[in-house]
Design an enzyme around this catalytic site. Structure first.
Site: not given
Ligand code: NAP
Length: 307
Positions: A137-138, A134
Site C-alpha cells: 500500500c505505502d 503494508c
C-alpha cells in the site's frame, strides 16, 4: 432478516475457497467480506510460493482471481462487516452485519488475523505519516527515501525486499542476531545491497514532528541506545487472530485462535472455521486454501445430514 443456507464470514483465501466449494455444491453461499476484501493477501506485495504461478503473482491479483472463480459458480459476496453473532441458539444462527441480519443454517468463520503492533510511543501517532503495516500500500511513497523494517520473519524480509524497489536503503531492525525467515528469503535479503541489518535491537520509540523522522533503538546485548534517522517504519512482527467477535460463543485457545475438531468444526456444531483464525502454525496461502476447502466439504456434509 435474510435466510441463508451458509454464511462465510471473511474473504481471504480460506473464505473464498470455501465459497467456491459451497457454490459448486449448489448452496449459493453468502460471503461477508470484512473490512478488507481478500484479507491479508490483499496487502501482500509478491506471492512466490502459491502453486500454479511459476513467475509468482501479487496478493491483489490472487484475490481477484479467487473472487471471480467463486462468483462464477454462484457465490455471492457482500462488502460489509459482521458486528455480532449469536451461536447460542440454532441452527439457524444469527449473523448481524452493519446493514443486515442473516439467519444461516451453517457458518464458516474465516476472519483471519491482523498485524501486531509494537506498542511503543509514536507508533499510533504516525500511522499513515511514516508508520505502515503494508509495503504494497505505502511503499510507493518512499521512493528514494530511507526506511526501517521491524521484524525478522518471512513477512519482514519479503516486504523488506519489495521495499528496495522504491527506497534507497532498507534497514531491518531485528531483536535477535538470526532471522526467523526461511532460507530462500534470507539469502535474497543478505545479498541485496540496499538491505542492512541492525541486529539484537528493539525499537523503543518512533520520533517525528508531523511525520516520522527517526527511531530510537536499543541494543539488547549492550544496552546502547541510538537515534536512527529514517523516513518510514514498516512493522511486520506477526499477527493476532481476529476472534474478539466470537468471545463467549466459540472455544478458543489462550492466544485467541478458535479451537476446531478434525472436521474443522468449532465448539458449536454447524459452525466451522478455516485459515489463520484457527491456525497458529502454518499460516500460508496454500494451507488456508486447503482448510477452506476442508471446512466447506464438512459444512456441506453437515448441512445434508441436518436438513
Ligand atoms: P512471524 O513468523 O511470527 O515473525 C515475526 C517476527 O517479528 C519474528 O522475527 C519475531 O522475532 C519478531 N517480533 C515479534 N514480536 C516482536 C516485538 N514485539 N518486537 C520486535 N520484534 C518482534 O510473523 P510473519 O513474518 O508475519 O509470518 C507469519 C506466518 O506467515 C509465518 O508462518 C510465515 O512463515 C508465514 N509467511 C510466509 C511467507 C512466505 O512463505 N513467503 C510470507 C509471509 C509470511 P523472533 O524471530 O525473535 O521471534
Amino acid at each position: 432478516m435474510k435466510q441463508e443456507q451458509i454464511v462465510i464470514i471473511g474473504s481471504g483465501p480460506a473464505g473464498l475457497t470455501a465459497a467456491l466449494y459451497m457454490a459448486r455444491a449448489q448452496l449459493e453461499p453468502l460471503v461477508i467480506s470484512g473490512s478488507q476484501l481478500g484479507g491479508q493477501i490483499s496487502i501482500t506485495s509478491e506471492v512466490e510460493n502459491y502453486p500454479g504461478f511459476p513467475q509468482g503473482t501479487t496478493g491483489p491479483e490472487l484475490v481477484e482471481l479467487m473472487r471471480a472463480q467463486a462468483e462464477t459458480f454462484g457465490a455471492r459476496l457482500v462488502i460489509d462487516e459482521v458486528t455480532e453473532v449469536d451461536f447460542s441458539h440454532g441452527p439457524p444462527f444469527a449473523v448481524k452485519s452493519h446493514s443486515e441480519t442473516y439467519q444461516a443454517k451453517a457458518v464458516i468463520v474465516t476472519v483471519g488475523a491482523s498485524p501486531l503492533r509494537l506498542g511503543v510511543p509514536g507508533e499510533e501517532e504516525f500511522i499513515g505519516r511514516g508508520v505502515s503495516f503494508c509495503a504494497t500500500c505505502d511503499g510507493f511513497f518512499f521512493r528514494e527515501k530511507d526506511v526501517v523494517v521491524v521484524g525478522g520473519g518471512d513477512s519482514a524480509i519479503e516486504e523488506g525486499i519489495f521495499l528496495t524497489r522504491f527506497a534507497n536503503q532498507v534497514q531491518v531492525v531485528h531483536r535477535r542476531d538470526q532471522l526467523r525467515a526461511g532460507e530462500a528469503l534470507k539469502r535474497r535479503a543478505m545479498t541485496n545491497e540496499k538491505i542492512a541489518f541492525v541486529w539484537d535491537s528493539v525499537v523503543e520509540e518512533i520520533v517525528g514532528n508531523g511525520k516520522v523522522e527517526a527511531i530510537r533503538v536499543r541494543n539488547l546485548k549492550t544496552g546502547d541506545q541510538q537515534q536512527m534517522p529514517t523516513d518510514g517504519v514498516f512493522i511486520f512482527i506477526g499477527h493476532y487472530p481476529n476472534s474478539s467477535l466470537f468471545e463467549g460463543q466459540l472455544k478458543m485457545d489462550e492466544k485467541g485462535y478458535l479451537t476446531v475438531d478434525d472436521r474443522l468444526m468449532t465448539s458449536v456444531p454447524g459452525v466451522f472455521a478455516a485459515g489463520e483464525i484457527m491456525d497458529p502454525v502454518y499460516r500460508q496461502i496454500a494451507t488456508s486454501v486447503g482448510q477452506g476447502c476442508s471446512a466447506a466439504m464438512m459444512a456441506e456434509r453437515w448441512l445434508r445430514e441436518h436438513s
